[in-house]
Design a protein around this motif. Structure first.
Motif, PDB file in Angstrom:
ATOM      1  N   MET A   1      15.902   1.600  10.373  1.00  0.00           N
ATOM      2  CA  MET A   1      14.895   2.338   9.622  1.00  0.00           C
ATOM      3  C   MET A   1      15.358   2.752   8.357  1.00  0.00           C
ATOM      4  O   MET A   1      16.412   2.975   8.031  1.00  0.00           O
ATOM      5  N   VAL A   2      14.142   2.604   7.562  1.00  0.00           N
ATOM      6  CA  VAL A   2      14.490   2.892   6.147  1.00  0.00           C
ATOM      7  C   VAL A   2      13.545   4.154   5.929  1.00  0.00           C
ATOM      8  O   VAL A   2      12.332   4.212   6.002  1.00  0.00           O
ATOM      9  N   LEU A   3      14.212   5.194   5.409  1.00  0.00           N
ATOM     10  CA  LEU A   3      13.773   6.524   5.026  1.00  0.00           C
ATOM     11  C   LEU A   3      13.270   6.401   3.560  1.00  0.00           C
ATOM     12  O   LEU A   3      13.854   6.624   2.650  1.00  0.00           O
ATOM     13  N   ALA A   4      11.906   6.472   3.767  1.00  0.00           N
ATOM     14  CA  ALA A   4      11.210   6.335   2.151  1.00  0.00           C
ATOM     15  C   ALA A   4       9.978   7.300   2.105  1.00  0.00           C
ATOM     16  O   ALA A   4       9.143   6.928   1.185  1.00  0.00           O
ATOM     17  N   ALA A   5      10.006   8.379   2.706  1.00  0.00           N
ATOM     18  CA  ALA A   5       8.982   9.199   2.662  1.00  0.00           C
ATOM     19  C   ALA A   5       8.923  10.358   1.821  1.00  0.00           C
ATOM     20  O   ALA A   5       8.180  11.384   1.658  1.00  0.00           O
ATOM     21  N   GLY A   6      10.222  10.618   1.129  1.00  0.00           N
ATOM     22  CA  GLY A   6      10.566  11.574   0.067  1.00  0.00           C
ATOM     23  C   GLY A   6       9.581  11.862  -0.930  1.00  0.00           C
ATOM     24  O   GLY A   6       9.039  10.957  -1.445  1.00  0.00           O
ATOM     25  N   LEU A   7       9.470  13.054  -1.320  1.00  0.00           N
ATOM     26  CA  LEU A   7       8.683  13.337  -2.580  1.00  0.00           C
ATOM     27  C   LEU A   7       9.109  12.658  -3.931  1.00  0.00           C
ATOM     28  O   LEU A   7       8.555  12.539  -4.777  1.00  0.00           O
ATOM     29  N   GLY A   8      10.669  12.653  -4.020  1.00  0.00           N
ATOM     30  CA  GLY A   8      11.113  12.019  -5.227  1.00  0.00           C
ATOM     31  C   GLY A   8      11.174  12.882  -6.437  1.00  0.00           C
ATOM     32  O   GLY A   8      10.980  12.629  -7.508  1.00  0.00           O
ATOM     33  N   THR A   9      10.910  14.266  -6.167  1.00  0.00           N
ATOM     34  CA  THR A   9      10.766  15.242  -7.281  1.00  0.00           C
ATOM     35  C   THR A   9      11.890  15.274  -8.404  1.00  0.00           C
ATOM     36  O   THR A   9      11.761  15.397  -9.636  1.00  0.00           O
ATOM     37  N   ARG A  10      12.998  14.921  -8.074  1.00  0.00           N
ATOM     38  CA  ARG A  10      14.254  14.903  -9.122  1.00  0.00           C
ATOM     39  C   ARG A  10      13.959  13.472 -10.077  1.00  0.00           C
ATOM     40  O   ARG A  10      14.611  13.487 -11.032  1.00  0.00           O
ATOM     41  N   MET A  11      13.278  12.533  -9.418  1.00  0.00           N
ATOM     42  CA  MET A  11      13.064  11.418 -10.023  1.00  0.00           C
ATOM     43  C   MET A  11      11.941  11.551 -11.193  1.00  0.00           C
ATOM     44  O   MET A  11      11.514  10.487 -11.862  1.00  0.00           O
ATOM     45  N   THR A  63       3.282  -7.229   0.299  1.00  0.00           N
ATOM     46  CA  THR A  63       3.400  -8.481  -0.334  1.00  0.00           C
ATOM     47  C   THR A  63       4.831  -9.025  -0.376  1.00  0.00           C
ATOM     48  O   THR A  63       5.105 -10.244  -0.770  1.00  0.00           O
ATOM     49  N   ARG A  64       5.673  -8.486   0.551  1.00  0.00           N
ATOM     50  CA  ARG A  64       6.952  -9.124   0.779  1.00  0.00           C
ATOM     51  C   ARG A  64       6.902 -10.353   1.675  1.00  0.00           C
ATOM     52  O   ARG A  64       6.121 -10.388   2.763  1.00  0.00           O
ATOM     53  N   ALA A  65       7.656 -11.314   1.532  1.00  0.00           N
ATOM     54  CA  ALA A  65       7.726 -12.330   2.383  1.00  0.00           C
ATOM     55  C   ALA A  65       9.350 -12.420   2.808  1.00  0.00           C
ATOM     56  O   ALA A  65      10.168 -11.887   2.327  1.00  0.00           O
ATOM     57  N   GLY A  66       9.412 -13.041   3.990  1.00  0.00           N
ATOM     58  CA  GLY A  66      10.846 -13.173   4.821  1.00  0.00           C
ATOM     59  C   GLY A  66      10.988 -11.777   5.504  1.00  0.00           C
ATOM     60  O   GLY A  66      10.364 -11.009   5.616  1.00  0.00           O
ATOM     61  N   ALA A  67      12.334 -11.940   6.066  1.00  0.00           N
ATOM     62  CA  ALA A  67      13.029 -10.913   6.750  1.00  0.00           C
ATOM     63  C   ALA A  67      13.105  -9.633   5.473  1.00  0.00           C
ATOM     64  O   ALA A  67      13.588 -10.007   4.442  1.00  0.00           O
ATOM     65  N   PRO A  68      13.364  -8.401   6.227  1.00  0.00           N
ATOM     66  CA  PRO A  68      12.736  -8.027   7.703  1.00  0.00           C
ATOM     67  C   PRO A  68      11.282  -7.933   7.850  1.00  0.00           C
ATOM     68  O   PRO A  68      10.709  -7.799   6.587  1.00  0.00           O
ATOM     69  N   ALA A  69      10.521  -8.011   8.935  1.00  0.00           N
ATOM     70  CA  ALA A  69       9.391  -7.625   8.994  1.00  0.00           C
ATOM     71  C   ALA A  69       9.384  -6.097   8.995  1.00  0.00           C
ATOM     72  O   ALA A  69      10.246  -5.546   9.200  1.00  0.00           O
ATOM     73  N   ILE A  70       8.205  -5.728   8.693  1.00  0.00           N
ATOM     74  CA  ILE A  70       8.011  -4.103   8.202  1.00  0.00           C
ATOM     75  C   ILE A  70       7.048  -3.471   9.335  1.00  0.00           C
ATOM     76  O   ILE A  70       5.694  -4.162   9.471  1.00  0.00           O
ATOM     77  N   VAL A  71       7.425  -2.534   9.895  1.00  0.00           N
ATOM     78  CA  VAL A  71       6.723  -1.636  10.728  1.00  0.00           C
ATOM     79  C   VAL A  71       6.597  -0.227  10.116  1.00  0.00           C
ATOM     80  O   VAL A  71       7.550   0.124   9.580  1.00  0.00           O
ATOM     81  N   ILE A  72       5.351   0.244   9.630  1.00  0.00           N
ATOM     82  CA  ILE A  72       5.120   1.614   9.247  1.00  0.00           C
ATOM     83  C   ILE A  72       5.076   2.662  10.077  1.00  0.00           C
ATOM     84  O   ILE A  72       4.412   2.527  11.166  1.00  0.00           O
ATOM     85  N   SER A  73       6.006   3.885  10.029  1.00  0.00           N
ATOM     86  CA  SER A  73       5.915   4.964  10.598  1.00  0.00           C
ATOM     87  C   SER A  73       5.165   6.123   9.873  1.00  0.00           C
ATOM     88  O   SER A  73       5.656   6.331   8.582  1.00  0.00           O
ATOM     89  N   ASP A  74       4.120   6.341  10.098  1.00  0.00           N
ATOM     90  CA  ASP A  74       3.039   7.189   9.139  1.00  0.00           C
ATOM     91  C   ASP A  74       3.331   8.676   9.185  1.00  0.00           C
ATOM     92  O   ASP A  74       3.056   9.112  10.261  1.00  0.00           O
ATOM     93  N   GLU A  75       3.981   9.023   7.971  1.00  0.00           N
ATOM     94  CA  GLU A  75       4.092  10.466   7.866  1.00  0.00           C
ATOM     95  C   GLU A  75       3.060  11.341   6.863  1.00  0.00           C
ATOM     96  O   GLU A  75       3.505  12.200   6.371  1.00  0.00           O
ATOM     97  N   ARG A  76       1.958  10.722   6.654  1.00  0.00           N
ATOM     98  CA  ARG A  76       1.055  11.214   5.780  1.00  0.00           C
ATOM     99  C   ARG A  76       0.949  12.729   5.766  1.00  0.00           C
ATOM    100  O   ARG A  76       0.741  13.595   5.073  1.00  0.00           O
ATOM    101  N   GLY A  77       0.542  13.120   7.188  1.00  0.00           N
ATOM    102  CA  GLY A  77       0.225  14.300   7.503  1.00  0.00           C
ATOM    103  C   GLY A  77       1.420  15.212   7.527  1.00  0.00           C
ATOM    104  O   GLY A  77       0.950  16.673   7.239  1.00  0.00           O
ATOM    105  N   GLU A  78       2.712  15.163   7.506  1.00  0.00           N
ATOM    106  CA  GLU A  78       3.562  16.125   7.345  1.00  0.00           C
ATOM    107  C   GLU A  78       4.980  15.297   7.068  1.00  0.00           C
ATOM    108  O   GLU A  78       5.505  14.182   7.607  1.00  0.00           O
ATOM    109  N   LEU A  79       5.452  15.896   6.136  1.00  0.00           N
ATOM    110  CA  LEU A  79       7.062  15.368   5.652  1.00  0.00           C
ATOM    111  C   LEU A  79       8.096  15.948   6.598  1.00  0.00           C
ATOM    112  O   LEU A  79       8.357  17.131   6.806  1.00  0.00           O
ATOM    113  N   LEU A  80       8.696  15.170   7.323  1.00  0.00           N
ATOM    114  CA  LEU A  80       9.655  15.444   8.336  1.00  0.00           C
ATOM    115  C   LEU A  80      10.992  15.395   8.490  1.00  0.00           C
ATOM    116  O   LEU A  80      11.976  15.675   9.009  1.00  0.00           O
TER     117      LEU A  80
END
Length: 234
Positions: A1-11, A63-80
């Protein structure tokens, strides 16, 4: 699992129009750096959670090709946060141990590949979590005093009241996904669970051979680019 849901405020301002996962370092987005490392380690499928600028991140991942295949876990409703995100993704992860990775870490490989070292260290009989660690003198962009002490058998102890500890968690670990099953509803941190498991000797670690860069803000991004350019020029 890749954790990519953060707001990135410091960035900010780099994240004014994109998620942190799509900030570029040395010509590649942060999430592509991490997905590339996971692919090199043989990962075939990655669950990616999304929240801020979710549509843009999903479009990029398509747009990515090759491994790994991507499956989305949708957290649009709430940052967890990390624990809540892993718990929400549980139906997508199955029951076998999983890699869990932040997207704000890049590194050089100076010896054994870091993720391969982590996989070799994993022993479900002795541990529920195994963290990939960096030595403080081989880090860039990390301004903490260290996170852990390590016993001879690899068991970890949190720094606690000590002024410093020799190792920093660098954003990638292996765990049994069911460790979050009894977690609270909504947002919570995985570190909360680690703090419960560590006194039982169930949190272990392995120290990476490479040089770790924590890309947490625009200045750290620039420093990481310079370090990567230096490493590639050798």
């Amino acid at each position: 699992m890749v954790l990519a849901a953060g707001l990135g405020t410091r960035m900010r301002p780099l994240t004014n129009d994109r998620p942190k996962a799509l900030v570029e370092v040395a010509g590649a987005t942060l999430i592509d750096h991490m997905l590339g490392r996971l692919a090199d380690a043989g990962v075939e499928t990655a669950v990616v959670n999304v929240h801020a600028f979710a549509d843009r991140l999903e479009a990029h991942l398509k747009t990515r090709a090759g491994a790994p295949a991507i499956v989305i876990s949708d957290e649009r409703g709430e940052l967890l946060e990390t624990g809540g995100g892993l718990r929400k993704a549980r139906p997508l992860l199955g029951e076998d141990p999983v890699f869990v990775a932040n997207i704000d870490s890049v590194w050089t490989e100076d010896g054994a590949p870091a993720i391969d070292s982590l996989a070799r260290a994993w022993d479900p009989e002795r541990m529920d979590v195994c963290l990939l660690l960096a030595r403080l003198d081989r880090t860039l962009g990390f301004d903490g005093a260290g996170d852990f002490f390590m016993a001879e058998d690899g068991a970890l102890t949190f720094r606690g009241a000590a002024s410093s500890a020799p190792y920093a968690y660098m954003g990638v670990h292996i765990c049994r996904p069911d460790i979050v099953d009894d977690g609270p509803d909504g947002a919570f941190s995985l570190a909360t669970i680690w703090r419960e498991l560590a006194p039982r000797g169930r949190v272990h670690g392995v120290v990476m051979d490479g040089f770790w860069m924590h890309v947490g803000d625009p200045g750290a991004r620039d420093e990481a680019e310079a370090k990567l350019a230096e490493a590639r020029g050798k």
